[in-house]
Design an enzyme around this catalytic site. Structure first.
Site, short mmCIF file in Angstrom:
data_model
loop_
_atom_site.label_atom_id
_atom_site.label_comp_id
_atom_site.label_asym_id
_atom_site.label_seq_id
_atom_site.Cartn_x
_atom_site.Cartn_y
_atom_site.Cartn_z
N LYS A 100 57.20 -18.86 33.94
CA LYS A 100 57.04 -17.88 32.94
C LYS A 100 56.77 -18.30 31.49
CE LYS A 100 57.85 -12.95 33.23
NZ LYS A 100 57.96 -12.09 34.42
N GLY B 46 57.91 3.49 30.65
CA GLY B 46 56.88 2.81 30.07
C GLY B 46 55.65 2.54 31.28
N ASN B 47 55.13 1.43 31.15
CA ASN B 47 53.99 1.31 32.00
C ASN B 47 54.13 1.34 33.46
OD1 ASN B 47 51.98 0.64 30.30
ND2 ASN B 47 52.64 -1.45 29.82
#
Ligand SMILES: NC(=O)c1ccc[n+]([C@@H]2O[C@H](COP(=O)([O-])OP(=O)(O)OC[C@H]3O[C@@H](n4cnc5c(N)ncnc54)[C@H](O)[C@@H]3O)[C@@H](O)[C@H]2O)c1
Ligand SMILES: CC(C)C[C@H](N)C(=O)O
Length: 364
Positions: A80, A182-183
């Site tokens: 990440k 959110g998304n």
């Protein structure tokens, strides 16, 4: 922080610090484990309180990706990136291109994609400098925004968890408390609304809440009220660590199933909710839809094939619950065992996926 002690304790392979004075890039790429294949994991852009907080976030998220990719059956390791900065103010073209060159320098050991604070447009800029990026625009024959697919996977995983808790996987009439719209959660709410669930939502962004109220007939509550509302399912879809000492005593839900990464503040919180009889759908198992979708780009993206694989989230949640019941252990531990066993089983198969040390992506 004693960084090498930490890396040794949790078996991290590599951490790369990337800085570019001209663009203001300050990024940390953490590669946790590449036993199964190259490390695939998104890039988060966030305003961290300190550099140490950013490093810890990158490390925790990278390890989560090792487990997520392993449990999802992908031939990929875990990594990440975090970019330190405000995604609303600090982005520029040069920054993502400089970051792309750092990724290229890793020669396929790490492949990136979207995470909180980054978009398809950012991935397209990274793609100017490297092929080791996924979640780029459909115009490139790629998969685009992973969030709707993540949402679908969470929806399917939630149904599997509901079946274990309520005897049926139907969500019709179930009251679901969604934290963060959110998304991912916007798309999740759409699926839940279509199935006839009653939604309670919260977000620090008032417009996001308003949209859910208008489109899905959701009831809005303040951010701190979401934990204590009367509901069947709590769906954490904002940031991590919301299952903790303060929130657990407030919870009325029988199921916790949501999109957020690192939902348990600490593993002992997973033990506590297990003892309370709450069915917890482990975060990295239920929210793997996005990474499954972007990983399909490595084979030449095929939406139907990707969605078929996303369907396995339902059975993976069932498996985890089954192991938890059979062995009398919390579901988070059952998921860890499932992922770790796969990594061990596949330890000698890596060479079949990497061709002459080059990732399959190099065919693109
Ligand atoms: N996008 C993906 O495909 C994907 C895949 C796997 C996991 N996840 C995880 O799912 C979560 C949501 O991802 P997203 O892409 O929808 O992010 P997002 O930024 O679009 O949505 C998160 C929402 O949570 C809200 N929020 C932040 N803090 C809050 C708080 N304290 N209370 C209430 N709301 C709050 C934000 O305002 C935002 O609307 C993240 O933890 C992410 O790491 C996302
Ligand atoms: C590769 C991705 C789409 C990563 C996604 N943000 C996740 O946490 O799974």
């Amino acid at each position: 922080m004693e960084i090498f002690k930490y890396l040794e304790q949790y078996d991290y392979e590599q951490v790369v610090f990337c800085q570019d004075k001209q663009s203001g890039l300050k990024a940390i790429i953490a590669i946790h484990d590449t036993t199964l294949g190259p490390a695939l994991g998104g890039t988060r852009m966030w305003t961290y309180e300190s550099e140490e907080a950013a490093i810890i976030d990158a490390l925790r998220l990278a390890k989560g990706m090792t487990y997520k990719n392993a449990a999802a059956g992908l031939n990929l390791g875990g990594g990440k990136t975090v970019i330190i900065g405000d995604p609303r103010k600090d982005k520029n073209e040069e920054m993502f291109r400089a970051f792309g060159r750092y990724i290229q320098g890793l020669n396929g050991r790490y492949i990136t994609a979207e995470d909180v604070g980054t978009t398809v447009a950012d991935m397209d800029l990274i793609h100017e400098e490297t092929d080791y990026v996924t979640g780029i625009s459909p115009a490139f024959g790629s998969s685009g925004n992973p969030s709707p697919v993540t949402a679908y996977g969470v929806y399917r995983g939630m149904k599997a968890a509901a079946k274990a808790a309520f005897g049926s996987d139907s969500l019709e009439g179930k009251v679901i408390a969604v934290q963060g719209v959110g998304n991912v959660a916007y798309n999740l709410c759409r699926h839940l609304h279509e199935e006839g669930a009653q939604l309670i939502v919260t977000d620090i962004n008032k417009e996001a809440v308003q949209r859910a109220v208008e489109e899905f007939g959701a009831r809005a509550v303040d951010p701190n009220e979401i934990y204590g509302v009367e509901c069947d399912i709590y769906a954490p879809c904002a940031l991590g660590a919301t299952v903790n000492d303060d929130t657990i005593p407030q919870l009325k839900a029988k199921v916790i199933a949501g999109a957020a990464n690192n939902q348990l503040k600490d593993t002992r919180h997973g033990d506590i909710i297990h003892e309370m009889g709450i069915i917890y759908a482990p975060d990295y198992v239920i929210n793997a839809g996005g990474v499954i979708n972007v990983a399909d780009e490595l084979y030449g993206y095929n939406h139907d094939r990707a969605m078929k694989k996303v369907e396995t989230i339902y059975t993976n949640i069932e498996k985890v619950i089954e192991i938890s019941k059979r062995d009398g252990i919390p579901t988070y531990l059952a998921a860890d065992r499932m992922a770790e066993e796969r990594i061990e089983r596949m330890r000698n198969s890596r060479s079949q996926f990497l061709q002459n040390g080059h990732h399959i992506l190099s065919r693109r």
